[in-house]
Design a protein around this motif. Structure first.
Motif, PDB file in Angstrom:
ATOM      1  N   LEU A   9      28.717  17.412  62.553  1.00 48.57           N
ATOM      2  CA  LEU A   9      28.856  16.747  61.271  1.00 48.57           C
ATOM      3  C   LEU A   9      28.242  17.578  60.146  1.00 48.57           C
ATOM      4  CD1 LEU A   9      27.874  13.130  62.355  1.00 48.57           C
ATOM      5  CD2 LEU A   9      30.172  13.997  61.895  1.00 48.57           C
ATOM      6  N   ALA A  10      28.872  17.558  59.000  1.00 47.85           N
ATOM      7  CA  ALA A  10      28.390  18.322  57.851  1.00 47.85           C
ATOM      8  C   ALA A  10      26.976  17.912  57.454  1.00 47.85           C
ATOM      9  CB  ALA A  10      29.343  18.141  56.682  1.00 47.85           C
ATOM     10  N   GLU A  11      26.645  16.629  57.637  1.00 47.62           N
ATOM     11  CA  GLU A  11      25.331  16.130  57.239  1.00 47.62           C
ATOM     12  C   GLU A  11      24.194  16.771  58.041  1.00 47.62           C
ATOM     13  OE1 GLU A  11      27.652  13.471  58.463  1.00 47.62           O
ATOM     14  OE2 GLU A  11      28.584  13.813  56.529  1.00 47.62           O
ATOM     15  N   VAL A  12      24.495  17.255  59.221  1.00 46.08           N
ATOM     16  CA  VAL A  12      23.432  17.804  60.072  1.00 46.08           C
ATOM     17  C   VAL A  12      23.633  19.275  60.409  1.00 46.08           C
ATOM     18  CG1 VAL A  12      22.895  15.569  61.115  1.00 46.08           C
ATOM     19  CG2 VAL A  12      24.566  17.059  62.195  1.00 46.08           C
ATOM     20  N   CYS A  13      24.596  19.917  59.790  1.00 45.94           N
ATOM     21  CA  CYS A  13      24.941  21.275  60.227  1.00 45.94           C
ATOM     22  C   CYS A  13      23.825  22.289  59.995  1.00 45.94           C
ATOM     23  CB  CYS A  13      26.254  21.734  59.614  1.00 45.94           C
ATOM     24  SG  CYS A  13      26.133  22.267  57.924  1.00 45.94           S
ATOM     25  N   ASP A  14      22.990  22.120  58.992  1.00 44.58           N
ATOM     26  CA  ASP A  14      21.917  23.081  58.734  1.00 44.58           C
ATOM     27  C   ASP A  14      20.674  22.829  59.580  1.00 44.58           C
ATOM     28  OD1 ASP A  14      23.437  24.407  56.841  1.00 44.58           O
ATOM     29  OD2 ASP A  14      22.709  23.142  55.206  1.00 44.58           O
ATOM     30  N   ARG A  15      20.548  21.640  60.115  1.00 42.61           N
ATOM     31  CA  ARG A  15      19.337  21.259  60.847  1.00 42.61           C
ATOM     32  C   ARG A  15      19.044  22.145  62.059  1.00 42.61           C
ATOM     33  NH1 ARG A  15      14.467  19.660  60.678  1.00 42.61           N
ATOM     34  NH2 ARG A  15      13.842  18.095  62.168  1.00 42.61           N
ATOM     35  N   PRO A  16      20.019  22.423  62.942  1.00 42.68           N
ATOM     36  CA  PRO A  16      19.702  23.300  64.076  1.00 42.68           C
ATOM     37  C   PRO A  16      19.228  24.691  63.644  1.00 42.68           C
ATOM     38  CG  PRO A  16      21.755  22.147  64.458  1.00 42.68           C
ATOM     39  CD  PRO A  16      21.371  21.880  63.043  1.00 42.68           C
ATOM     40  N   ALA A  17      19.812  25.237  62.601  1.00 43.44           N
ATOM     41  CA  ALA A  17      19.377  26.552  62.115  1.00 43.44           C
ATOM     42  C   ALA A  17      17.959  26.489  61.548  1.00 43.44           C
ATOM     43  CB  ALA A  17      20.350  27.061  61.057  1.00 43.44           C
ATOM     44  N   GLU A  18      17.617  25.394  60.873  1.00 37.40           N
ATOM     45  CA  GLU A  18      16.257  25.223  60.351  1.00 37.40           C
ATOM     46  C   GLU A  18      15.241  25.147  61.486  1.00 37.40           C
ATOM     47  OE1 GLU A  18      16.487  21.702  57.998  1.00 37.40           O
ATOM     48  OE2 GLU A  18      17.656  22.665  56.407  1.00 37.40           O
ATOM     49  N   ILE A  19      15.582  24.412  62.519  1.00 40.11           N
ATOM     50  CA  ILE A  19      14.675  24.291  63.671  1.00 40.11           C
ATOM     51  C   ILE A  19      14.503  25.642  64.346  1.00 40.11           C
ATOM     52  CG2 ILE A  19      14.350  23.226  65.937  1.00 40.11           C
ATOM     53  CD1 ILE A  19      15.921  20.796  64.795  1.00 40.11           C
ATOM     54  N   ALA A  20      15.604  26.356  64.535  1.00 42.39           N
ATOM     55  CA  ALA A  20      15.545  27.687  65.156  1.00 42.39           C
ATOM     56  C   ALA A  20      14.659  28.617  64.340  1.00 42.39           C
ATOM     57  CB  ALA A  20      16.950  28.258  65.300  1.00 42.39           C
ATOM     58  N   ALA A  21      14.837  28.604  63.029  1.00 38.94           N
ATOM     59  CA  ALA A  21      14.035  29.465  62.161  1.00 38.94           C
ATOM     60  C   ALA A  21      12.555  29.119  62.244  1.00 38.94           C
ATOM     61  CB  ALA A  21      14.533  29.356  60.724  1.00 38.94           C
ATOM     62  N   ALA A  22      12.242  27.830  62.377  1.00 39.31           N
ATOM     63  CA  ALA A  22      10.843  27.412  62.488  1.00 39.31           C
ATOM     64  C   ALA A  22      10.188  27.984  63.744  1.00 39.31           C
ATOM     65  CB  ALA A  22      10.750  25.893  62.485  1.00 39.31           C
ATOM     66  N   TYR A  23      10.980  28.204  64.785  1.00 40.15           N
ATOM     67  CA  TYR A  23      10.482  28.818  66.018  1.00 40.15           C
ATOM     68  C   TYR A  23      10.591  30.329  65.987  1.00 40.15           C
ATOM     69  CZ  TYR A  23      10.168  24.335  68.424  1.00 40.15           C
ATOM     70  OH  TYR A  23       9.806  23.067  68.813  1.00 40.15           O
ATOM     71  N   GLY A  24      11.121  30.880  64.906  1.00 37.01           N
ATOM     72  CA  GLY A  24      11.283  32.326  64.800  1.00 37.01           C
ATOM     73  C   GLY A  24      12.430  32.839  65.650  1.00 37.01           C
ATOM     74  N   LEU A  25      13.433  31.991  65.885  1.00 36.27           N
ATOM     75  CA  LEU A  25      14.566  32.350  66.731  1.00 36.27           C
ATOM     76  C   LEU A  25      15.865  32.307  65.943  1.00 36.27           C
ATOM     77  CD1 LEU A  25      13.723  30.078  69.804  1.00 36.27           C
ATOM     78  CD2 LEU A  25      13.386  32.541  69.659  1.00 36.27           C
ATOM     79  N   SER A  26      16.842  33.045  66.431  1.00 39.74           N
ATOM     80  CA  SER A  26      18.183  32.895  65.886  1.00 39.74           C
ATOM     81  C   SER A  26      18.750  31.587  66.416  1.00 39.74           C
ATOM     82  CB  SER A  26      19.073  34.057  66.325  1.00 39.74           C
ATOM     83  OG  SER A  26      19.298  33.990  67.727  1.00 39.74           O
ATOM     84  N   LEU A  27      19.793  31.108  65.779  1.00 42.70           N
ATOM     85  CA  LEU A  27      20.422  29.876  66.250  1.00 42.70           C
ATOM     86  C   LEU A  27      20.937  30.065  67.674  1.00 42.70           C
ATOM     87  CD1 LEU A  27      21.313  26.999  65.783  1.00 42.70           C
ATOM     88  CD2 LEU A  27      23.347  27.876  64.625  1.00 42.70           C
ATOM     89  N   ARG A  28      21.512  31.226  67.962  1.00 46.05           N
ATOM     90  CA  ARG A  28      22.016  31.516  69.308  1.00 46.05           C
ATOM     91  C   ARG A  28      20.892  31.462  70.338  1.00 46.05           C
ATOM     92  NH1 ARG A  28      26.107  35.884  71.398  1.00 46.05           N
ATOM     93  NH2 ARG A  28      27.018  35.368  69.398  1.00 46.05           N
ATOM     94  N   ALA A  29      19.768  32.092  70.038  1.00 44.62           N
ATOM     95  CA  ALA A  29      18.638  32.111  70.969  1.00 44.62           C
ATOM     96  C   ALA A  29      18.057  30.712  71.155  1.00 44.62           C
ATOM     97  CB  ALA A  29      17.561  33.068  70.477  1.00 44.62           C
ATOM     98  N   TYR A  30      17.969  29.957  70.053  1.00 49.12           N
ATOM     99  CA  TYR A  30      17.441  28.599  70.146  1.00 49.12           C
ATOM    100  C   TYR A  30      18.324  27.716  71.011  1.00 49.12           C
ATOM    101  CZ  TYR A  30      16.089  23.889  68.861  1.00 49.12           C
ATOM    102  OH  TYR A  30      15.703  22.579  68.913  1.00 49.12           O
ATOM    103  N   LEU A  31      19.635  27.783  70.816  1.00 47.75           N
ATOM    104  CA  LEU A  31      20.548  26.960  71.613  1.00 47.75           C
ATOM    105  C   LEU A  31      20.531  27.383  73.078  1.00 47.75           C
ATOM    106  CD1 LEU A  31      23.539  26.559  69.154  1.00 47.75           C
ATOM    107  CD2 LEU A  31      21.786  24.874  69.751  1.00 47.75           C
ATOM    108  N   ALA A  32      20.392  28.662  73.354  1.00 42.23           N
ATOM    109  CA  ALA A  32      20.299  29.132  74.745  1.00 42.23           C
ATOM    110  C   ALA A  32      19.029  28.581  75.395  1.00 42.23           C
ATOM    111  CB  ALA A  32      20.310  30.652  74.804  1.00 42.23           C
ATOM    112  N   ARG A  33      17.920  28.628  74.662  1.00 41.74           N
ATOM    113  CA  ARG A  33      16.653  28.095  75.183  1.00 41.74           C
ATOM    114  C   ARG A  33      16.757  26.593  75.410  1.00 41.74           C
ATOM    115  NH1 ARG A  33      11.343  29.212  71.698  1.00 41.74           N
ATOM    116  NH2 ARG A  33      10.400  27.218  71.986  1.00 41.74           N
TER     117      ARG A  33
END
Length: 64
Positions: A9-33
């Motif tokens: 959903l458009a309303e939540v599309c940036d949230r996973p990237a924000e969480i990944a960045a908070a962990y110092g990870l790329s979105l790909r690395a965060y989703l793999a983890r």
């Protein structure tokens, strides 16, 4: 490794990237983890069953 397109959903599309960045990870690395650490419902049930302690005297606190 294969790539995948995930529609969210458009309303939540940036949230996973924000969480990944908070962990110092790329979105790909965060989703793999995330994929490696989440349990399936069956695996969660197995772990819960393994942790169950039979009720009885062994689970009661000693009286003082």
């Amino acid at each position: 490794m294969s790539d995948a397109n995930i529609r969210i959903l458009a309303e939540v599309c940036d949230r996973p990237a924000e969480i990944a960045a908070a962990y110092g990870l790329s979105l790909r690395a965060y989703l793999a983890r995330l994929a490696h650490t989440l349990l399936t419902p069956e695996a969660r049930a197995e772990r819960a069953a393994a942790r169950c302690v039979p009720s009885g005297a062994a689970t009661r606190w000693p009286r003082v």
